[in-house]
Write a protein that holds these residues in place. Structure first.
Motif, PDB file in Angstrom:
ATOM      1  N   ALA A   1       0.882  -1.153   0.062  1.00  0.00           N
ATOM      2  CA  ALA A   1       0.099   0.013  -0.003  1.00  0.00           C
ATOM      3  C   ALA A   1       0.675   1.246   0.096  1.00  0.00           C
ATOM      4  O   ALA A   1       2.064   1.254   0.625  1.00  0.00           O
ATOM      5  N   GLY A   2       0.721   2.301  -0.755  1.00  0.00           N
ATOM      6  CA  GLY A   2       1.121   3.484  -0.937  1.00  0.00           C
ATOM      7  C   GLY A   2       1.032   4.301   0.448  1.00  0.00           C
ATOM      8  O   GLY A   2       0.135   4.116   1.468  1.00  0.00           O
ATOM      9  N   PRO A   3       1.811   5.484   0.688  1.00  0.00           N
ATOM     10  CA  PRO A   3       2.602   5.910  -0.418  1.00  0.00           C
ATOM     11  C   PRO A   3       3.837   4.996  -0.498  1.00  0.00           C
ATOM     12  O   PRO A   3       4.168   4.297   0.599  1.00  0.00           O
ATOM     13  N   TRP A   4       4.664   5.234  -1.804  1.00  0.00           N
ATOM     14  CA  TRP A   4       5.753   4.021  -1.952  1.00  0.00           C
ATOM     15  C   TRP A   4       6.955   5.087  -2.011  1.00  0.00           C
ATOM     16  O   TRP A   4       6.979   6.138  -2.571  1.00  0.00           O
ATOM     17  N   THR A   5       8.015   4.570  -1.820  1.00  0.00           N
ATOM     18  CA  THR A   5       9.559   5.112  -1.822  1.00  0.00           C
ATOM     19  C   THR A   5       9.771   4.800  -3.150  1.00  0.00           C
ATOM     20  O   THR A   5       9.819   3.268  -3.278  1.00  0.00           O
ATOM     21  N   ILE A   6      10.273   5.873  -4.025  1.00  0.00           N
ATOM     22  CA  ILE A   6      10.823   5.260  -5.292  1.00  0.00           C
ATOM     23  C   ILE A   6      12.154   4.878  -5.114  1.00  0.00           C
ATOM     24  O   ILE A   6      13.231   5.574  -4.468  1.00  0.00           O
ATOM     25  N   ALA A   7      12.446   3.696  -5.464  1.00  0.00           N
ATOM     26  CA  ALA A   7      13.665   2.911  -5.331  1.00  0.00           C
ATOM     27  C   ALA A   7      14.758   2.741  -6.556  1.00  0.00           C
ATOM     28  O   ALA A   7      15.580   2.272  -6.783  1.00  0.00           O
ATOM     29  N   GLY A   8      14.203   3.346  -7.708  1.00  0.00           N
ATOM     30  CA  GLY A   8      14.853   3.694  -8.759  1.00  0.00           C
ATOM     31  C   GLY A   8      14.211   3.475  -9.941  1.00  0.00           C
ATOM     32  O   GLY A   8      12.908   4.053  -9.959  1.00  0.00           O
ATOM     33  N   SER A   9      14.604   3.344 -11.224  1.00  0.00           N
ATOM     34  CA  SER A   9      13.844   3.507 -12.426  1.00  0.00           C
ATOM     35  C   SER A   9      14.150   2.259 -13.310  1.00  0.00           C
ATOM     36  O   SER A   9      15.115   1.338 -13.091  1.00  0.00           O
ATOM     37  N   ALA A  10      13.127   1.964 -14.140  1.00  0.00           N
ATOM     38  CA  ALA A  10      13.388   0.850 -15.303  1.00  0.00           C
ATOM     39  C   ALA A  10      13.159   1.341 -16.684  1.00  0.00           C
ATOM     40  O   ALA A  10      11.957   1.876 -16.723  1.00  0.00           O
ATOM     41  N   ARG A  11      13.673   1.225 -17.630  1.00  0.00           N
ATOM     42  CA  ARG A  11      13.576   1.621 -18.932  1.00  0.00           C
ATOM     43  C   ARG A  11      13.865   0.644 -19.841  1.00  0.00           C
ATOM     44  O   ARG A  11      14.486  -0.289 -19.645  1.00  0.00           O
ATOM     45  N   PRO A  12      13.091   0.542 -21.031  1.00  0.00           N
ATOM     46  CA  PRO A  12      13.295  -0.127 -22.160  1.00  0.00           C
ATOM     47  C   PRO A  12      15.002  -0.778 -22.267  1.00  0.00           C
ATOM     48  O   PRO A  12      15.528   0.509 -22.681  1.00  0.00           O
ATOM     49  N   GLY A  13      15.303  -1.606 -22.314  1.00  0.00           N
ATOM     50  CA  GLY A  13      16.725  -1.997 -22.316  1.00  0.00           C
ATOM     51  C   GLY A  13      17.588  -1.811 -21.308  1.00  0.00           C
ATOM     52  O   GLY A  13      18.807  -2.304 -21.273  1.00  0.00           O
ATOM     53  N   ARG A  14      17.040  -1.294 -20.163  1.00  0.00           N
ATOM     54  CA  ARG A  14      17.989  -0.953 -18.819  1.00  0.00           C
ATOM     55  C   ARG A  14      17.043  -1.222 -17.797  1.00  0.00           C
ATOM     56  O   ARG A  14      16.264  -0.406 -17.322  1.00  0.00           O
TER      57      ARG A  14
ATOM     58  N   GLU B   1      -0.377   9.046 -14.929  1.00  0.00           N
ATOM     59  CA  GLU B   1      -1.535  10.153 -14.919  1.00  0.00           C
ATOM     60  C   GLU B   1      -2.267   9.808 -13.583  1.00  0.00           C
ATOM     61  O   GLU B   1      -3.035  10.927 -13.342  1.00  0.00           O
ATOM     62  N   SER B   2      -2.285   8.881 -12.968  1.00  0.00           N
ATOM     63  CA  SER B   2      -2.972   8.506 -11.647  1.00  0.00           C
ATOM     64  C   SER B   2      -1.764   8.607 -10.386  1.00  0.00           C
ATOM     65  O   SER B   2      -2.443   8.273  -9.459  1.00  0.00           O
ATOM     66  N   ALA B   3      -0.722   9.152 -10.789  1.00  0.00           N
ATOM     67  CA  ALA B   3       0.236   9.066  -9.661  1.00  0.00           C
ATOM     68  C   ALA B   3       0.545  10.689  -9.178  1.00  0.00           C
ATOM     69  O   ALA B   3       0.489  11.628  -9.772  1.00  0.00           O
ATOM     70  N   ALA B   4       0.683  10.680  -7.846  1.00  0.00           N
ATOM     71  CA  ALA B   4       1.083  12.017  -7.298  1.00  0.00           C
ATOM     72  C   ALA B   4       2.570  11.784  -6.573  1.00  0.00           C
ATOM     73  O   ALA B   4       2.873  10.885  -5.922  1.00  0.00           O
ATOM     74  N   VAL B   5       3.229  12.626  -7.143  1.00  0.00           N
ATOM     75  CA  VAL B   5       4.745  12.337  -6.803  1.00  0.00           C
ATOM     76  C   VAL B   5       5.272  13.750  -5.948  1.00  0.00           C
ATOM     77  O   VAL B   5       4.977  14.874  -6.318  1.00  0.00           O
ATOM     78  N   ARG B   6       6.007  13.307  -4.976  1.00  0.00           N
ATOM     79  CA  ARG B   6       6.481  14.454  -4.171  1.00  0.00           C
ATOM     80  C   ARG B   6       8.015  13.673  -3.364  1.00  0.00           C
ATOM     81  O   ARG B   6       8.029  12.794  -2.966  1.00  0.00           O
ATOM     82  N   ASP B   7       8.975  14.428  -4.040  1.00  0.00           N
ATOM     83  CA  ASP B   7      10.376  14.019  -3.566  1.00  0.00           C
ATOM     84  C   ASP B   7      10.635  12.682  -4.140  1.00  0.00           C
ATOM     85  O   ASP B   7      10.486  12.571  -5.203  1.00  0.00           O
ATOM     86  N   ASP B   8      11.009  11.736  -3.250  1.00  0.00           N
ATOM     87  CA  ASP B   8      11.090  10.559  -3.628  1.00  0.00           C
ATOM     88  C   ASP B   8      10.047   9.617  -3.113  1.00  0.00           C
ATOM     89  O   ASP B   8      10.070   8.482  -3.186  1.00  0.00           O
ATOM     90  N   ARG B   9       8.922  10.094  -3.152  1.00  0.00           N
ATOM     91  CA  ARG B   9       7.786   9.314  -2.903  1.00  0.00           C
ATOM     92  C   ARG B   9       6.531   9.500  -3.789  1.00  0.00           C
ATOM     93  O   ARG B   9       6.452  10.514  -4.333  1.00  0.00           O
ATOM     94  N   VAL B  10       5.722   8.686  -4.016  1.00  0.00           N
ATOM     95  CA  VAL B  10       4.643   8.505  -4.690  1.00  0.00           C
ATOM     96  C   VAL B  10       3.556   7.893  -4.191  1.00  0.00           C
ATOM     97  O   VAL B  10       3.491   7.031  -3.607  1.00  0.00           O
ATOM     98  N   ALA B  11       2.223   8.443  -4.472  1.00  0.00           N
ATOM     99  CA  ALA B  11       1.118   8.165  -3.877  1.00  0.00           C
ATOM    100  C   ALA B  11       0.079   7.944  -5.151  1.00  0.00           C
ATOM    101  O   ALA B  11       0.326   8.405  -6.175  1.00  0.00           O
TER     102      ALA B  11
END
Length: 418
Positions: A70-83, A115-125
Motif C-alpha cells: 500500500a502507498g505511499p511508496w518510496t521510489i527505489a529506482g527506475s526501469a527503462r526499455p533495455g535498462r 496520470e494516476s500518480a502524485a509524486v513528491r520528492d522521492d515518494r509517490v502515491a
C-alpha cells in the motif's frame, strides 16, 4: 491433368468448379529463403512459429510506477526499455519508475499509471488518496502497516507472474497494466500458417519473433499478351477502333491477384503466326495471359494454337456470364495459358475466375472462401449459368451482415467494378 483428347469433359464448366480446377492444377514452385526486407508480397512456405514466449518477459504496458504494498511508496529506482531496474525484488512500500516496454521488477503488484500518480520528492502515491498507511483493527504485531492490505496469494488460473510475492494495493487491481511473459503467444505457437501472404504486419511480427529470413514462395511470373487489330493504345479511338482498356488494367490486376508482371505486348490478329511467336517468347514465365482471341471466330486463334501444341486442357469455357469463353490450358513443356475475353468486364471477371485461383495455387496459397451478402436488387440468372455482376457493399449498422447493391448494368464497360 486433362489432355486434348479429354477436352470435352472440361467444356462449359460450372463457375465454382472452374475456380477449383484452376487452383488444383497449379504446381507450386520450390520455396526460397529471403531476407525480411525482400519478403513483402511473397507467400509463406512454412508456418511462422515463435521460438520464445511473446512477450519474452513481464513488461509494463504504461508509463508510471511499478508498485508493491500500500502507498505511499518510496521510489527505489527506475526501469527503462533495455535498462532494467538493478535491484533484486520490490519490497512492500517500494516503487520503481517505469517506462512502457520496460521489464517489470519481481515482486510488482501492478503498474500505477503516471496520470494516476502524485509524486513528491522521492515518494509517490495514488492521486486523490491520502497516501498514508493507517494502523487498524487487523494490525499484526511486528508486521509493517503497508502489508495489512493483504499479501498476494496464488489464485488458480492466474498467471504465475501475478503473484511473485508482491503486496496487495488497495485501489489497484493485481497485474494492472502488466503484459505477462507468453501472454500474446507461448513458445512454439504458430502465428501464421504456410500459405499466408507476407505483408507489413507479418514482417513486423516475424522480426519480433527474431526472424532474419523467411522461407517463401515467390510471386509467379506472368507475361500478358493483348490481341486485337481494332485496339488504339492512346487518345480517343477513331471509327471502327476501340481504346485498349486491358493493357492498362492488367499490370495492377495481376499484382492484385498475386502475380509478377514480366512483360506485356500487343499482338495483331493478323498474321496468325504473331500470336504463336508471342506465346513462345514467354516460355520462361509461369503463366501467360492472352486477352481476346479466346472465342471460335475467324480472328480467334488461341484455341487452334493450343490444339497444335497438344495442350493439356484444364478449363475450356465456363458456365457463367460474362466470361464464358475463358480458358486455361498448358502446352507440353510450356507455361500455363489463361485466355481472357477481349471485353474488359468479361476479362476482369474471367481473371478472377481462372487467373486468380491459378496464381494462388502456384504460390501455395489456399483458394479461400468468397464473401457472401444478400442482394437488394433483382438479378436475372440464365438457367445453368452463374451470373457475375459488380456490386457495391455499403457499410451499415450491421457490418457483419452487409447488403450488396447491383452497381451497374453495363455490358462492356467495367464501370460498376471500378
Amino acid at each position: 491433368m486433362v489432355t486434348a483428347a479429354d477436352q470435352e469433359t472440361r467444356r462449359d464448366v460450372a463457375w465454382a468448379e472452374a475456380r477449383r480446377f484452376a487452383h488444383e492444377a497449379a504446381s507450386p514452385a520450390p520455396p526460397v529463403r529471403v531476407a525480411l526486407g525482400r519478403a513483402a508480397g511473397l507467400t509463406l512456405a512454412q508456418d511462422l512459429v515463435v521460438a520464445t514466449p511473446l512477450p519474452a518477459f513481464d513488461t509494463s504496458a504504461m508509463d508510471g510506477f511499478a508498485v508493491s504494498g500500500a502507498g505511499p511508496w518510496t521510489i527505489a529506482g527506475s526501469a527503462r526499455p533495455g535498462r532494467p531496474w538493478t535491484g533484486e525484488r520490490l519490497a512492500a512500500g517500494q516503487a520503481v519508475e517505469i517506462s512502457t516496454g520496460a521489464v517489470v521488477p519481481p515482486g510488482t503488484w501492478a503498474v500505477l499509471p503516471v496520470e494516476s500518480a502524485a509524486v513528491r520528492d522521492d515518494r509517490v502515491a495514488l492521486a486523490g488518496e491520502p497516501g498514508v498507511a493507517h494502523d487498524g483493527p487487523d494490525a499484526v504485531p511486528g508486521e509493517p502497516a503497508a502489508v495489512r492490505g493483504g499479501r498476494a496469494a496464488a489464485v488458480p488460473g492466474e498467471p504465475a507472474a501475478a503473484h511473485h510475492g508482491g503486496f496487495a494495493v488497495p485501489g489497484l487491481a493485481r497485474g494492472k497494466h502488466i503484459r505477462y511473459a507468453g501472454e500474446d503467444a507461448p513458445a512454439g505457437a504458430c502465428l501464421a500458417p504456410a500459405g499466408t501472404p507476407v505483408g507489413p504486419a507479418l514482417l513486423g511480427l516475424a522480426a519480433t519473433c527474431g526472424y532474419d529470413e523467411l522461407l517463401v514462395r515467390r510471386a509467379p511470373a506472368v507475361v500478358a499478351i493483348v490481341t486485337g487489330d481494332e485496339l488504339a493504345t492512346n487518345g480517343l479511338p477513331g471509327p471502327g477502333r476501340v481504346r485498349d482498356a486491358l493493357g492498362p488494367l492488367l499490370p495492377s490486376l495481376i499484382a492484385e491477384l498475386g502475380g509478377r508482371l514480366d512483360g506485356l505486348v500487343h499482338v495483331p490478329d493478323q498474321p496468325v503466326a504473331a500470336l504463336a511467336e508471342a506465346v513462345e517468347s514467354a516460355a520462361g514465365a509461369d503463366a501467360v495471359v492472352v486477352t481476346g482471341s479466346t472465342s471460335v471466330g475467324v480472328t480467334d486463334g488461341l484455341r487452334r494454337l493450343l490444339a497444335e501444341r497438344d495442350a493439356r486442357w484444364i478449363v475450356d469455357s465456363v458456365a457463367c456470364r460474362p466470361g464464358h469463353p475463358a480458358l486455361l490450358a498448358r502446352p507440353r513443356g510450356g507455361p500455363y495459358v489463361v485466355g481472357l475475353p477481349g471485353n474488359p468486364f468479361a476479362a476482369l471477371t474471367a481473371a478472377h475466375t481462372l487467373l486468380g485461383p491459378l496464381l494462388a495455387g502456384l504460390s501455395g496459397r489456399a483458394l479461400g472462401d468468397l464473401p457472401q451478402a444478400p442482394l437488394l436488387s433483382r438479378i436475372v440468372v440464365p438457367a445453368g449459368r452463374t451470373r457475375i455482376v459488380p456490386v457495391a457493399v455499403p457499410r451499415s449498422h450491421r457490418p457483419d451482415r452487409p447488403n450488396a447493391r447491383w452497381a451497374s448494368d453495363g455490358k462492356s464497360l467495367p464501370r460498376g467494378s471500378a
